[in-house]
Write a protein that holds these residues in place. Structure first.
Motif, PDB file in Angstrom:
ATOM      1  N   ALA A   1      -0.843  -5.774 -17.872  1.00 43.55           N
ATOM      2  CA  ALA A   1      -0.969  -3.712 -18.175  1.00 43.55           C
ATOM      3  C   ALA A   1      -0.658  -2.631 -16.736  1.00 43.55           C
ATOM      4  CB  ALA A   1      -1.982  -3.965 -18.782  1.00 43.55           C
ATOM      5  N   ALA A   2      -1.358  -3.130 -15.963  1.00 40.57           N
ATOM      6  CA  ALA A   2      -1.176  -1.916 -14.793  1.00 40.57           C
ATOM      7  C   ALA A   2       0.611  -1.681 -15.146  1.00 40.57           C
ATOM      8  CB  ALA A   2      -1.913  -2.661 -13.797  1.00 40.57           C
ATOM      9  N   THR A   3       0.050  -0.486 -14.466  1.00 42.11           N
ATOM     10  CA  THR A   3       2.275   0.391 -13.585  1.00 42.11           C
ATOM     11  C   THR A   3       2.150   0.598 -12.184  1.00 42.11           C
ATOM     12  OG1 THR A   3       1.378   2.902 -14.468  1.00 42.11           O
ATOM     13  CG2 THR A   3       1.835   1.167 -16.599  1.00 42.11           C
ATOM     14  N   ASN A   4       0.943   0.220 -11.571  1.00 44.50           N
ATOM     15  CA  ASN A   4       1.212   0.709 -10.285  1.00 44.50           C
ATOM     16  C   ASN A   4       1.444  -0.228  -9.523  1.00 44.50           C
ATOM     17  OD1 ASN A   4      -0.263   0.791  -7.412  1.00 44.50           O
ATOM     18  ND2 ASN A   4       0.300   3.117  -8.141  1.00 44.50           N
ATOM     19  N   PRO A   5       2.090  -0.184  -8.214  1.00 41.74           N
ATOM     20  CA  PRO A   5       2.537  -2.182  -7.612  1.00 41.74           C
ATOM     21  C   PRO A   5       1.663  -2.474  -7.114  1.00 41.74           C
ATOM     22  CG  PRO A   5       3.910  -0.148  -7.202  1.00 41.74           C
ATOM     23  CD  PRO A   5       3.034   0.162  -8.181  1.00 41.74           C
ATOM     24  N   VAL A   6       1.033  -1.801  -6.774  1.00 43.10           N
ATOM     25  CA  VAL A   6      -0.150  -2.245  -5.626  1.00 43.10           C
ATOM     26  C   VAL A   6      -1.384  -2.462  -6.968  1.00 43.10           C
ATOM     27  CG1 VAL A   6      -2.441  -1.552  -3.424  1.00 43.10           C
ATOM     28  CG2 VAL A   6      -0.003  -0.051  -3.730  1.00 43.10           C
TER      29      VAL A   6
ATOM     30  N   TRP B   1       0.838  -1.192   0.083  1.00 43.98           N
ATOM     31  CA  TRP B   1      -0.059   0.145   0.027  1.00 43.98           C
ATOM     32  C   TRP B   1       0.953   0.939  -0.068  1.00 43.98           C
ATOM     33  CZ3 TRP B   1      -5.164  -0.700  -1.001  1.00 43.98           C
ATOM     34  CH2 TRP B   1      -5.408  -1.630  -1.188  1.00 43.98           C
ATOM     35  N   GLU B   2       2.185   1.110   0.201  1.00 39.80           N
ATOM     36  CA  GLU B   2       3.108   1.823   0.165  1.00 39.80           C
ATOM     37  C   GLU B   2       3.046   2.648  -0.608  1.00 39.80           C
ATOM     38  OE1 GLU B   2       5.669  -1.631   0.253  1.00 39.80           O
ATOM     39  OE2 GLU B   2       3.616  -0.651   1.955  1.00 39.80           O
ATOM     40  N   GLY B   3       2.573   2.015  -1.842  1.00 35.82           N
ATOM     41  CA  GLY B   3       2.940   2.415  -3.422  1.00 35.82           C
ATOM     42  C   GLY B   3       1.768   2.989  -4.232  1.00 35.82           C
ATOM     43  N   LEU B   4       0.613   3.792  -3.005  1.00 31.45           N
ATOM     44  CA  LEU B   4      -0.108   4.043  -3.923  1.00 31.45           C
ATOM     45  C   LEU B   4      -0.463   5.399  -2.650  1.00 31.45           C
ATOM     46  CD1 LEU B   4      -2.414   3.832  -5.477  1.00 31.45           C
ATOM     47  CD2 LEU B   4      -4.196   3.333  -2.765  1.00 31.45           C
ATOM     48  N   ASP B   5       0.352   6.048  -3.885  1.00 29.86           N
ATOM     49  CA  ASP B   5       0.818   8.037  -3.573  1.00 29.86           C
ATOM     50  C   ASP B   5      -1.119   8.098  -4.046  1.00 29.86           C
ATOM     51  OD1 ASP B   5       1.030  10.390  -2.186  1.00 29.86           O
ATOM     52  OD2 ASP B   5       2.856  10.345  -3.605  1.00 29.86           O
ATOM     53  N   PRO B   6      -1.788   9.430  -3.370  1.00 33.29           N
ATOM     54  CA  PRO B   6      -2.867   9.668  -4.090  1.00 33.29           C
ATOM     55  C   PRO B   6      -2.432  10.907  -4.577  1.00 33.29           C
ATOM     56  CG  PRO B   6      -3.587   8.972  -1.722  1.00 33.29           C
ATOM     57  CD  PRO B   6      -1.748   8.716  -1.904  1.00 33.29           C
ATOM     58  N   GLY B   7      -1.326  11.720  -4.413  1.00 30.48           N
ATOM     59  CA  GLY B   7      -0.424  12.792  -4.355  1.00 30.48           C
ATOM     60  C   GLY B   7      -0.473  12.408  -6.027  1.00 30.48           C
ATOM     61  N   ALA B   8       0.339  10.930  -6.619  1.00 31.16           N
ATOM     62  CA  ALA B   8       0.798  11.079  -7.830  1.00 31.16           C
ATOM     63  C   ALA B   8       0.116  11.176  -8.732  1.00 31.16           C
ATOM     64  CB  ALA B   8       1.975   9.645  -7.235  1.00 31.16           C
ATOM     65  N   PHE B   9      -0.943  11.463  -8.616  1.00 31.67           N
ATOM     66  CA  PHE B   9      -1.981  11.617  -9.594  1.00 31.67           C
ATOM     67  C   PHE B   9      -2.721  12.475  -9.695  1.00 31.67           C
ATOM     68  CE2 PHE B   9      -2.736   6.728  -7.851  1.00 31.67           C
ATOM     69  CZ  PHE B   9      -1.904   6.605  -8.907  1.00 31.67           C
ATOM     70  N   THR B  10      -3.181  13.102 -10.443  1.00 33.23           N
ATOM     71  CA  THR B  10      -4.251  14.849 -10.363  1.00 33.23           C
ATOM     72  C   THR B  10      -5.579  13.821  -9.896  1.00 33.23           C
ATOM     73  OG1 THR B  10      -5.004  14.193 -12.493  1.00 33.23           O
ATOM     74  CG2 THR B  10      -3.034  15.233 -12.657  1.00 33.23           C
ATOM     75  N   ARG B  11      -6.507  15.007  -9.644  1.00 35.80           N
ATOM     76  CA  ARG B  11      -7.232  14.943  -9.031  1.00 35.80           C
ATOM     77  C   ARG B  11      -8.656  14.063 -10.049  1.00 35.80           C
ATOM     78  NH1 ARG B  11     -10.905  14.818  -4.717  1.00 35.80           N
ATOM     79  NH2 ARG B  11     -12.696  15.881  -5.134  1.00 35.80           N
ATOM     80  N   GLU B  12      -8.473  14.764 -11.835  1.00 36.98           N
ATOM     81  CA  GLU B  12      -9.660  14.196 -12.168  1.00 36.98           C
ATOM     82  C   GLU B  12      -8.811  12.611 -12.295  1.00 36.98           C
ATOM     83  OE1 GLU B  12      -9.303  15.477 -16.149  1.00 36.98           O
ATOM     84  OE2 GLU B  12     -10.421  17.028 -15.751  1.00 36.98           O
ATOM     85  N   GLN B  13      -7.913  12.068 -12.196  1.00 36.93           N
ATOM     86  CA  GLN B  13      -7.111  10.765 -12.353  1.00 36.93           C
ATOM     87  C   GLN B  13      -7.701   9.992 -10.926  1.00 36.93           C
ATOM     88  OE1 GLN B  13      -2.794  11.195 -13.006  1.00 36.93           O
ATOM     89  NE2 GLN B  13      -2.876  10.908 -15.139  1.00 36.93           N
ATOM     90  N   ARG B  14      -7.644  10.443  -9.671  1.00 43.21           N
ATOM     91  CA  ARG B  14      -7.453  10.050  -8.856  1.00 43.21           C
ATOM     92  C   ARG B  14      -9.331   9.671  -9.041  1.00 43.21           C
ATOM     93  NH1 ARG B  14      -4.109  14.091  -6.351  1.00 43.21           N
ATOM     94  NH2 ARG B  14      -6.109  15.022  -5.790  1.00 43.21           N
TER      95      ARG B  14
END
Length: 340
Positions: A197-202, A53-66
């Motif tokens: 296809a996913a790029t995020n580790p979580v 879960w430490e790999g899921l940083d909401p700040g790494a996404f824009t508001r629209e992406q979140r």
């Protein structure tokens, strides 16, 4: 020391337990393969808390992406969050009709897995948009569109549950298990593709573990059906054909996009759905493109078709994917059984 009392007139027979009922208990095993699958399920159990879960940083996404990522997990929750009660009811029914012990335990293992999948959906949603999917304050047209689509999704999910709750009074187990199989073939295909296809580790690890569970669920369904399908009547075969069409209609919401049957959605729903999914894809979620989703569906359907036609079951027409077959008529909420 106490001693056994044997009445002169003999023991009094206990009343017969009215059926259906979980009593009397027994632990017979008629399908050793199911017992083996259950043992594997115990070994493969996992804890959603152990995902990175430490790999899921909401700040790494824009508001629209979140918002778009949250939207996709909310769409998935329309299926995965219903999994625990759906399979829990299947497990209870298996006890009530005195299915063999491995069937009951396999349904328990699926229920436990589905709780994990439902937990993952909830954690993803809360990490990305606290208060989502329904209790957040939308600040833009995109956010209002996402919230409105989710509300319509859950409206249809409620219609599904109302119909499913009456399924055991309407369908025999062979029909219900076939419906489950359709869902498991589709979901194992979905998560395998998204893990790659996913790029995020979580996202990658969640899809990998959920996909492994779904593949095992498919093995359970196929093993049960190998013993349930021989001797099917023509009436049951017709029921199964309609259930296969119902599976396509219901599951297309997560695997592709909703067809015209069953889904009660406003005219703008599909366009907004596509826009949100495009944003989630660009954010690294691993959602396939529209055309790739359609091809994935075709591959999954081809697998199911090959399986059922061996038993003389006609496959339904899927005109949305240019797949020919028998016309099974309209599909409504009472016909929908499949779930992930």
């Amino acid at each position: 020391m106490s001693r056994i009392v044997v009445p002169d007139e003999g023991f009094v027979p206990a009343p017969v337990v009215p059926q259906p009922n979980i009593f009397p208990m027994s632990w017979d095993v008629r399908t050793p393969k199911l017992a083996e699958i259950y043992e594997r399920a115990k070994v493969q159990v996992w804890n959603p808390s152990d995902l990175p879960w430490e790999g899921l940083d909401p700040g790494a996404f824009t508001r629209e992406q979140r918002i778009a990522l949250m939207y996709w997990w909310a769409v998935l929750s329309n299926f995965d969050a219903s999994g625990p009660p759906v399979f829990a009811q299947a497990m209870i029914h298996a006890f009530e009709v005195h299915e063999e012990d491995p069937i009951r335990k396999c349904f328990f293992s699926i229920t436990r897995d589905e709780v994990n999948h439902e937990e993952v959906c909830g954690r993803m949603i809360q990490a990305l948009v606290p208060g989502g999917p329904l209790d957040f304050a939308p600040k833009s047209d995109l956010e209002r569109a996402a919230l409105n689509n989710i509300e319509w999704l859950y409206h249809n999910g409620g219609r599904y549950w109302s119909g499913y709750s009456r399924a055991y009074d309407k369908y025999p187990l062979a029909v219900i298990f076939t419906s489950f199989m359709m869902g498991e073939v589709a979901s194992s295909t979905l998560f395998r593709g998204m893990a790659s296809a996913a790029t995020n580790p979580v996202f990658q690890e969640a899809f990998k573990r959920i996909g492994r569970d779904e593949s095992r669920h498919l093995q359970i369904c196929l093993t049960i059906l190998e013993t349930s399908w021989p001797g099917l009547t023509e009436e049951l075969k017709v029921m199964i054909s309609k259930q296969l069409r119902a599976g396509f209609v219901f599951l297309s919401m997560i695997l592709w996009e909703p067809p015209d049957q069953f889904w009660e959605v406003p005219p703008y729903f599909r366009e907004n759905h596509r826009a949100l999914i495009d944003i989630a894809r660009d954010a690294g979620l691993g959602v396939l493109t529209y055309d790739a989703q359609a091809e994935n569906w075709r591959l999954a359907i081809a697998r199911v078709r090959k399986i059922v036609e061996r038993w003389g079951i006609e496959f339904p027409a899927i005109p949305e994917l240019d797949i020919e077959g028998v016309d099974v008529g309209d599909i409504d909420a009472e016909d929908i059984i499949p779930v992930f």
